[in-house]
Motif scaffolding. Structure first.
Motif, PDB file in Angstrom:
ATOM      1  N   ILE A  75      -5.180  -0.820  -6.425  1.00 20.49           N
ATOM      2  CA  ILE A  75      -4.985  -1.604  -7.366  1.00 20.49           C
ATOM      3  C   ILE A  75      -4.054  -2.212  -7.692  1.00 20.49           C
ATOM      4  O   ILE A  75      -3.119  -1.692  -6.487  1.00 20.49           O
ATOM      5  CB  ILE A  75      -4.857  -1.420  -8.792  1.00 20.49           C
ATOM      6  CG1 ILE A  75      -6.088  -0.592  -9.289  1.00 20.49           C
ATOM      7  CG2 ILE A  75      -4.034  -2.562  -9.917  1.00 20.49           C
ATOM      8  CD1 ILE A  75      -7.288  -1.436  -9.497  1.00 20.49           C
ATOM      9  N   GLY A  76      -3.840  -3.289  -7.220  1.00 23.53           N
ATOM     10  CA  GLY A  76      -2.623  -4.048  -7.427  1.00 23.53           C
ATOM     11  C   GLY A  76      -2.080  -5.123  -5.601  1.00 23.53           C
ATOM     12  O   GLY A  76      -1.244  -5.373  -5.344  1.00 23.53           O
ATOM     13  N   VAL A  77      -2.925  -4.352  -4.219  1.00 16.89           N
ATOM     14  CA  VAL A  77      -2.064  -4.572  -3.488  1.00 16.89           C
ATOM     15  C   VAL A  77      -3.238  -5.986  -2.565  1.00 16.89           C
ATOM     16  O   VAL A  77      -2.706  -6.548  -2.140  1.00 16.89           O
ATOM     17  CB  VAL A  77      -2.996  -3.380  -2.545  1.00 16.89           C
ATOM     18  CG1 VAL A  77      -2.708  -3.580  -1.234  1.00 16.89           C
ATOM     19  CG2 VAL A  77      -2.301  -2.099  -2.334  1.00 16.89           C
ATOM     20  N   THR A  79      -5.316  -8.568  -4.217  1.00 15.85           N
ATOM     21  CA  THR A  79      -5.706  -9.552  -5.983  1.00 15.85           C
ATOM     22  C   THR A  79      -6.509 -10.950  -5.568  1.00 15.85           C
ATOM     23  O   THR A  79      -6.439 -10.948  -6.488  1.00 15.85           O
ATOM     24  CB  THR A  79      -4.451  -9.358  -6.512  1.00 15.85           C
ATOM     25  OG1 THR A  79      -3.292 -10.228  -5.856  1.00 15.85           O
ATOM     26  CG2 THR A  79      -3.881  -8.760  -6.995  1.00 15.85           C
ATOM     27  N   SER A 141      -7.233   4.289  -9.237  1.00 17.04           N
ATOM     28  CA  SER A 141      -5.494   3.782  -8.993  1.00 17.04           C
ATOM     29  C   SER A 141      -6.075   2.825  -9.702  1.00 17.04           C
ATOM     30  O   SER A 141      -4.903   2.325 -10.774  1.00 17.04           O
ATOM     31  CB  SER A 141      -5.242   2.729  -7.215  1.00 17.04           C
ATOM     32  OG  SER A 141      -6.385   2.226  -7.340  1.00 17.04           O
ATOM     33  N   LEU A 145      -2.909   2.104 -13.602  1.00 18.49           N
ATOM     34  CA  LEU A 145      -2.379   0.686 -13.481  1.00 18.49           C
ATOM     35  C   LEU A 145      -2.379   0.549 -15.058  1.00 18.49           C
ATOM     36  O   LEU A 145      -1.738   0.524 -15.895  1.00 18.49           O
ATOM     37  CB  LEU A 145      -2.965  -0.422 -13.217  1.00 18.49           C
ATOM     38  CG  LEU A 145      -3.043  -1.862 -13.666  1.00 18.49           C
ATOM     39  CD1 LEU A 145      -1.512  -1.963 -13.084  1.00 18.49           C
ATOM     40  CD2 LEU A 145      -3.827  -2.668 -13.167  1.00 18.49           C
ATOM     41  N   SER A 198      -7.817  -6.057  -8.344  1.00 19.86           N
ATOM     42  CA  SER A 198      -8.575  -5.756  -6.709  1.00 19.86           C
ATOM     43  C   SER A 198      -9.666  -6.583  -6.748  1.00 19.86           C
ATOM     44  O   SER A 198      -9.934  -7.730  -7.185  1.00 19.86           O
ATOM     45  CB  SER A 198      -9.104  -4.134  -7.031  1.00 19.86           C
ATOM     46  OG  SER A 198     -10.011  -3.969  -8.522  1.00 19.86           O
ATOM     47  N   SER A 281       2.369  -1.992  -9.523  1.00 16.89           N
ATOM     48  CA  SER A 281       1.079  -0.872  -8.334  1.00 16.89           C
ATOM     49  C   SER A 281       2.094  -0.462  -7.169  1.00 16.89           C
ATOM     50  O   SER A 281       1.870   0.009  -6.173  1.00 16.89           O
ATOM     51  CB  SER A 281       0.586  -2.503  -7.432  1.00 16.89           C
ATOM     52  OG  SER A 281      -0.226  -1.645  -6.362  1.00 16.89           O
ATOM     53  N   VAL A 285       1.252   3.447  -8.268  1.00 11.02           N
ATOM     54  CA  VAL A 285      -0.136   3.470  -7.698  1.00 11.02           C
ATOM     55  C   VAL A 285      -0.246   4.143  -5.883  1.00 11.02           C
ATOM     56  O   VAL A 285      -0.493   5.036  -5.924  1.00 11.02           O
ATOM     57  CB  VAL A 285      -0.893   1.865  -7.763  1.00 11.02           C
ATOM     58  CG1 VAL A 285      -2.161   2.045  -7.013  1.00 11.02           C
ATOM     59  CG2 VAL A 285      -1.318   1.846  -9.336  1.00 11.02           C
TER      60      VAL A 285
END
Length: 317
Positions: A75-77, A79, A141, A145, A198, A281, A285
């Motif tokens: 998550i957040g890597v 997007t 993950s 978040l 994601s 993230s 995360v």
């Protein structure tokens, strides 16, 4: 072969892939996980034992068996679909090496459902409004978040989400615009917040013993069909989610198409919220995932840094 009910919009490319296999002499019998009473989270283990030759796997849902797998789409890597494609391509070889070593399985096709966004049946203007709400989650993950946003993650499979939103068991859910529209979530939600966190990576995975038992010609035909299907599924994720979102939020919606027209409120995404997801993230995360991954697979942080991390400009200490 087993498949996930969530991917209704992906039916056409998958059917084309299965048709190509049929033309090459393969016989494919398809069943949905739910129809045969199987939990999605058990899909990888059932494939590993040879109960199925091939299965459509939601990677985040099976990562409880090996956290390393979720490293492909934390998550957040990544997007947006461009960043996610680069991350997947960077991780593909190490992903398959781990699958083969631990489970006797290989990913024949890796693809996304599309940008994972928020749909709520409560007033929403920013991520701050999730504080105190119960929100559907389906990966570790993602739960991290949500917890850092003050929400309570509720782990639900896709078929469970509609009744949960309808009955107030959950106030919001996270999925793609395409999946939510074809799954009729706009009937039980009022606000769509298109902040992608994601891509919900899926994979058509095969039992390696079955794959290695194919002749050279059969294997070449199988791999070609899977490659063509993967390409079509990426194109679907990239090109159709805007249409699905427009249909869900009262915008232009092609008649007679895949999507249904609804009148949800489309909430503008703020730069502050984009920055908030990126910060969570990096601060929560990634460290939490790295600790779990190292515990079960020493050296996985270095592998992630050299692959996804290098592609996305991130590094785990």
């Amino acid at each position: 072969m087993t498949q996930n009910q969530e991917g209704r919009a992906q039916h056409a490319p998958e059917m084309a892939g299965m048709a190509a296999l049929g033309e090459s002499g393969f016989t494919v019998a398809r069943s949905e996980f739910q129809a045969v009473g199987i939990d999605l989270a058990d899909g990888l283990r059932l494939l590993s034992t040879g109960a199925f030759d091939m299965a459509t796997i939601q990677v985040g849902s099976v990562a409880k068996d090996d956290p390393f797998l979720e490293g492909i789409d934390l998550i957040g890597v990544s997007t947006n679909m461009t960043d996610l494609k680069a991350a997947v391509d960077a991780y593909r070889d190490v992903f398959n090496a781990r699958l083969g070593e631990k489970f006797g399985v290989q990913a024949a096709a890796i693809w996304p459902f599309g940008p994972q966004v928020f749909l709520c049946n409560a007033e929403m203007s920013s991520l701050a409004d999730l504080d105190g709400l119960k929100v559907r989650s389906f990966t570790a993950s993602m739960s991290t978040l949500l917890e850092n946003l003050g929400a309570t993650p509720v782990t639900l499979s896709f078929p469970e989400v509609y009744p949960a939103l309808q009955r107030g068991v959950a106030s919001c859910g996270v999925t793609s615009p395409t999946s939510s529209n074809t799954g009729k979530w706009p009937e039980v939600t009022t606000h769509l917040y298109p902040l992608s966190v994601s891509g919900s990576i899926q994979s058509h995975m095969v039992n390696l013993e079955w794959l290695n038992g194919l002749s050279d010609a059969e294997r070449a035909a199988f791999e070609t069909a899977m490659s063509d299907m993967e390409t079509a599924l990426w194109e679907l994720a990239i090109n159709t989610n805007d249409t699905a979102q427009s249909c869900s939020t009262g915008g232009e919606c092609p008649e007679g198409g895949l999507y249904t027209s609804y009148d949800m409120t489309l909430v503008p995404v703020t730069d502050d919220d984009k920055a908030k997801v990126a910060e969570i993230s990096v601060s929560a995360v990634l460290p939490e995932w790295a600790a779990k991954c190292e515990a079960s697979y020493p050296g996985c942080k270095a592998i992630w840094n050299e692959t996804v991390g290098a592609t996305r400009g991130l590094s785990l200490e």
